[in-house]
Design a protein around this motif. Structure first.
Motif, PDB file in Angstrom:
ATOM      1  N   ILE A  14       0.763  -1.135   0.174  1.00  0.00           N
ATOM      2  CA  ILE A  14       0.108  -0.029  -0.038  1.00  0.00           C
ATOM      3  C   ILE A  14       0.977   1.390  -0.194  1.00  0.00           C
ATOM      4  O   ILE A  14       0.324   2.302   0.102  1.00  0.00           O
ATOM      5  CB  ILE A  14      -0.828   0.009   1.245  1.00  0.00           C
ATOM      6  N   GLU A  42      -5.313  -9.974  -2.207  1.00  0.00           N
ATOM      7  CA  GLU A  42      -6.545  -9.675  -2.718  1.00  0.00           C
ATOM      8  C   GLU A  42      -7.272  -8.974  -1.521  1.00  0.00           C
ATOM      9  O   GLU A  42      -7.978  -7.937  -1.758  1.00  0.00           O
ATOM     10  CB  GLU A  42      -7.638 -10.849  -3.232  1.00  0.00           C
ATOM     11  N   ASP A  45      -5.660  -5.343  -1.045  1.00  0.00           N
ATOM     12  CA  ASP A  45      -6.017  -4.545  -2.257  1.00  0.00           C
ATOM     13  C   ASP A  45      -7.439  -3.912  -2.046  1.00  0.00           C
ATOM     14  O   ASP A  45      -7.946  -2.634  -2.052  1.00  0.00           O
ATOM     15  CB  ASP A  45      -6.087  -5.246  -3.565  1.00  0.00           C
ATOM     16  N   ALA A  46      -8.390  -4.882  -1.670  1.00  0.00           N
ATOM     17  CA  ALA A  46      -9.993  -4.566  -1.303  1.00  0.00           C
ATOM     18  C   ALA A  46     -10.020  -3.406  -0.131  1.00  0.00           C
ATOM     19  O   ALA A  46     -10.583  -2.514  -0.129  1.00  0.00           O
ATOM     20  CB  ALA A  46     -10.749  -5.629  -1.085  1.00  0.00           C
ATOM     21  N   TRP A  47      -9.190  -3.871   0.814  1.00  0.00           N
ATOM     22  CA  TRP A  47      -9.265  -2.959   2.047  1.00  0.00           C
ATOM     23  C   TRP A  47      -8.565  -1.688   1.751  1.00  0.00           C
ATOM     24  O   TRP A  47      -9.314  -0.501   2.284  1.00  0.00           O
ATOM     25  CB  TRP A  47      -8.146  -3.490   3.000  1.00  0.00           C
ATOM     26  N   ASN A  48      -7.684  -1.716   0.908  1.00  0.00           N
ATOM     27  CA  ASN A  48      -6.779  -0.293   0.704  1.00  0.00           C
ATOM     28  C   ASN A  48      -7.674   0.560  -0.071  1.00  0.00           C
ATOM     29  O   ASN A  48      -7.768   1.683  -0.240  1.00  0.00           O
ATOM     30  CB  ASN A  48      -5.482  -0.603   0.018  1.00  0.00           C
ATOM     31  N   ALA A  49      -8.482   0.017  -1.291  1.00  0.00           N
ATOM     32  CA  ALA A  49      -9.448   0.564  -2.209  1.00  0.00           C
ATOM     33  C   ALA A  49     -10.656   1.311  -1.289  1.00  0.00           C
ATOM     34  O   ALA A  49     -11.117   2.490  -1.845  1.00  0.00           O
ATOM     35  CB  ALA A  49      -9.936  -0.237  -3.404  1.00  0.00           C
ATOM     36  N   ALA A  50     -11.025   0.490  -0.290  1.00  0.00           N
ATOM     37  CA  ALA A  50     -12.234   1.087   0.438  1.00  0.00           C
ATOM     38  C   ALA A  50     -11.771   2.002   1.859  1.00  0.00           C
ATOM     39  O   ALA A  50     -12.759   2.504   2.217  1.00  0.00           O
ATOM     40  CB  ALA A  50     -12.952  -0.142   0.846  1.00  0.00           C
ATOM     41  N   ARG A  51     -10.561   1.982   2.213  1.00  0.00           N
ATOM     42  CA  ARG A  51     -10.319   2.689   3.470  1.00  0.00           C
ATOM     43  C   ARG A  51     -10.573   4.235   3.483  1.00  0.00           C
ATOM     44  O   ARG A  51     -10.319   5.037   2.352  1.00  0.00           O
ATOM     45  CB  ARG A  51      -8.784   2.597   3.704  1.00  0.00           C
ATOM     46  N   LYS A  54      -8.246   7.962   2.204  1.00  0.00           N
ATOM     47  CA  LYS A  54      -7.392   7.661   1.319  1.00  0.00           C
ATOM     48  C   LYS A  54      -7.646   8.487  -0.045  1.00  0.00           C
ATOM     49  O   LYS A  54      -8.628   8.994  -0.497  1.00  0.00           O
ATOM     50  CB  LYS A  54      -7.619   6.411   0.467  1.00  0.00           C
ATOM     51  N   ASP A  55      -6.465   9.258  -0.426  1.00  0.00           N
ATOM     52  CA  ASP A  55      -6.287  10.215  -1.321  1.00  0.00           C
ATOM     53  C   ASP A  55      -6.950  11.567  -0.585  1.00  0.00           C
ATOM     54  O   ASP A  55      -7.303  12.209  -1.507  1.00  0.00           O
ATOM     55  CB  ASP A  55      -6.923   9.778  -2.843  1.00  0.00           C
TER      56      ASP A  55
END
Length: 64
Positions: A14, A42, A45-51, A54-55
Motif C-alpha cells: 500500500i 486480494e 487491495d480491497a481494504w486499501n481501495a475502501a479505506r 485514502k487520497d
C-alpha cells in the motif's frame, strides 16, 4: 499453495512504512501462524481501495 503477505509486505503493497500500519485498523488476517498474521493480496487491495481518507486532499488547488 496459497501465499499470504506479512505486515512488512502489507505496508509495501500500500506504499507506507511498516510502522505506519499501527495507525490503521487493518482487516482481519486471512491466516495465522502462531501469532503472525497473514493477508492475501486480494484482501489488502480491497481494504486499501475502501479505506476512509485514502487520497485525502487529492485534487485540491493551491491555498488562496
Amino acid at each position: 499453495m496459497q501465499r499470504y503477505l506479512s505486515r512488512a509486505e502489507f505496508a509495501e503493497r500500500i506504499g507506507v512504512l511498516t510502522g505506519t500500519l499501527s495507525r490503521y485498523k487493518l482487516p482481519e488476517p486471512d491466516a495465522m501462524i502462531g501469532s503472525t498474521r497473514g493477508w492475501t493480496a486480494e484482501t489488502i487491495d480491497a481494504w486499501n481501495a475502501a479505506r476512509p481518507g485514502k487520497d485525502a486532499g487529492a485534487g485540491r488547488g493551491p491555498s488562496a
